[in-house]
Design a protein around this motif. Structure first.
Motif, PDB file in Angstrom:
ATOM      1  N   TYR A  61       0.364  -5.352  -4.904  1.00  0.00           N
ATOM      2  CA  TYR A  61      -0.393  -4.327  -5.135  1.00  0.00           C
ATOM      3  C   TYR A  61       0.327  -3.011  -4.556  1.00  0.00           C
ATOM      4  N   MET A  62       0.064  -1.971  -5.600  1.00  0.00           N
ATOM      5  CA  MET A  62       1.270  -1.089  -5.148  1.00  0.00           C
ATOM      6  C   MET A  62       0.300   0.630  -4.585  1.00  0.00           C
ATOM      7  N   GLY A  63      -0.484   0.152  -3.859  1.00  0.00           N
ATOM      8  CA  GLY A  63      -1.135   1.382  -3.223  1.00  0.00           C
ATOM      9  C   GLY A  63      -1.970   2.237  -4.032  1.00  0.00           C
ATOM     10  N   GLU A  64      -1.825   3.613  -3.621  1.00  0.00           N
ATOM     11  CA  GLU A  64      -2.706   4.455  -4.281  1.00  0.00           C
ATOM     12  C   GLU A  64      -2.444   4.989  -5.887  1.00  0.00           C
ATOM     13  N   ASP A  65      -1.217   4.314  -6.327  1.00  0.00           N
ATOM     14  CA  ASP A  65      -1.074   4.612  -7.574  1.00  0.00           C
ATOM     15  C   ASP A  65      -1.689   3.240  -8.511  1.00  0.00           C
ATOM     16  N   ASP A  66      -2.113   2.372  -7.709  1.00  0.00           N
ATOM     17  CA  ASP A  66      -2.430   1.142  -8.409  1.00  0.00           C
ATOM     18  C   ASP A  66      -4.037   0.796  -8.489  1.00  0.00           C
ATOM     19  N   PRO A  67      -4.435   1.034  -9.978  1.00  0.00           N
ATOM     20  CA  PRO A  67      -6.054   0.922  -9.943  1.00  0.00           C
ATOM     21  C   PRO A  67      -6.650  -0.146  -9.578  1.00  0.00           C
ATOM     22  N   GLN A 112       1.436   0.033   0.062  1.00  0.00           N
ATOM     23  CA  GLN A 112       1.803  -1.421  -0.866  1.00  0.00           C
ATOM     24  C   GLN A 112       1.691  -2.634   0.098  1.00  0.00           C
ATOM     25  N   ALA A 113       1.273  -3.579  -0.596  1.00  0.00           N
ATOM     26  CA  ALA A 113       1.040  -5.086  -0.020  1.00  0.00           C
ATOM     27  C   ALA A 113       1.271  -6.171  -1.088  1.00  0.00           C
ATOM     28  N   VAL A 114       1.356  -7.451  -0.407  1.00  0.00           N
ATOM     29  CA  VAL A 114       1.899  -8.468  -1.180  1.00  0.00           C
ATOM     30  C   VAL A 114       0.334  -9.531  -0.794  1.00  0.00           C
TER      31      VAL A 114
END
Length: 212
Positions: A61-67, A112-114
DNA sequence: AGCTAGATCGGCT
DNA sequence: GCCGATCTAGCTG
């Protein structure tokens, strides 16, 4: 590369968990870290017992750029741990019942997180059975994995410390399969779910909503 | 202050 | 394969 087939910095991380080498490993983007975590050992020592799994399924999951990320619309009380430094755990409650564990990656503030979705039990099976209340699918699925490891939302914001919560390098899978992430409705075109190919069963690729 | 979708799971048909 | 459980975070009014 070392004889074990791993870069030297990973071998060092094995000896000294969450030292600067592991920090560098986790400091990369979630998209880079996620597939590299396959084959690694995730271990907890809680309530006096150690439980360990070999990670076989993760999502980036790529944070604020990832819907599809919980961080998409900025920081909230719930998602605040995701904005902390790499190695922090972000644990959220899913469907009112299940705790799901993420490992924060990347630079501080990028959220960001996995997501840890599945593993193969290595250690502490008795404790896992006790926590899960059953013997089948002990660590399959994010909610089940978290429960088997003794983790819940109370652990959100704690971090990999080399003591209670440990991450150890392991042999990478022979091949990795990438699919859309499970259960999301946005950004379904991004193939950011990663699985060890040898661990895939028919259900994994046909049965779960969100998969192609 | 109320509403509802949701990074799920397990039991049932 | 389908459906209900369970409940909170975040959004709308």
């Amino acid at each position: 590369m070392t004889p074990a087939g791993k870069p030297l910095y990973l071998m060092r991380a094995m000896l000294r968990p969450m030292d600067s080498e592991l920090r560098i490993f986790l400091g990369r983007t979630a998209l880079e870290v996620a597939p590299d975590l396959l084959g690694w050992t995730f271990s907890t020592t809680l309530d006096g017992t150690t439980a360990s799994v070999r990670l076989t399924e993760v999502e980036a999951y790529m944070g604020e750029d990832d819907p599809a990320s919980h961080a998409y619309r900025g920081m909230t009380a719930r998602t605040e741990p995701m904005f902390r430094e790499a190695g922090t755990l972000y644990v959220y409650l899913s469907y009112g019942i299940h705790s799901c564990v993420n490992i924060v990656t990347g630079p501080v503030g990028t959220a960001q997180a996995v997501l840890l979705r599945g593993g193969i039990p290595l250690e502490g099976v008795d404790a896992m059975v006790k926590r899960r209340g059953r013997e089948a699918n002990l660590t399959r699925g994010p909610g089940n994995l978290a429960k088997a490891m003794g983790l819940s939302t109370t652990h959100s914001g704690t971090s990999i410390d080399g003591e209670r919560i440990i991450l150890l390098p392991g042999a990478p899978p022979a091949s990795v399969v990438a699919t859309p992430r499970v259960g999301i409705s946005a950004a379904t075109d991004r193939l950011w779910r990663f699985m060890a190919a040898e661990d895939i069963t028919a259900n994994d690729i046909s049965d779960r909503k969100g998969t192609a």
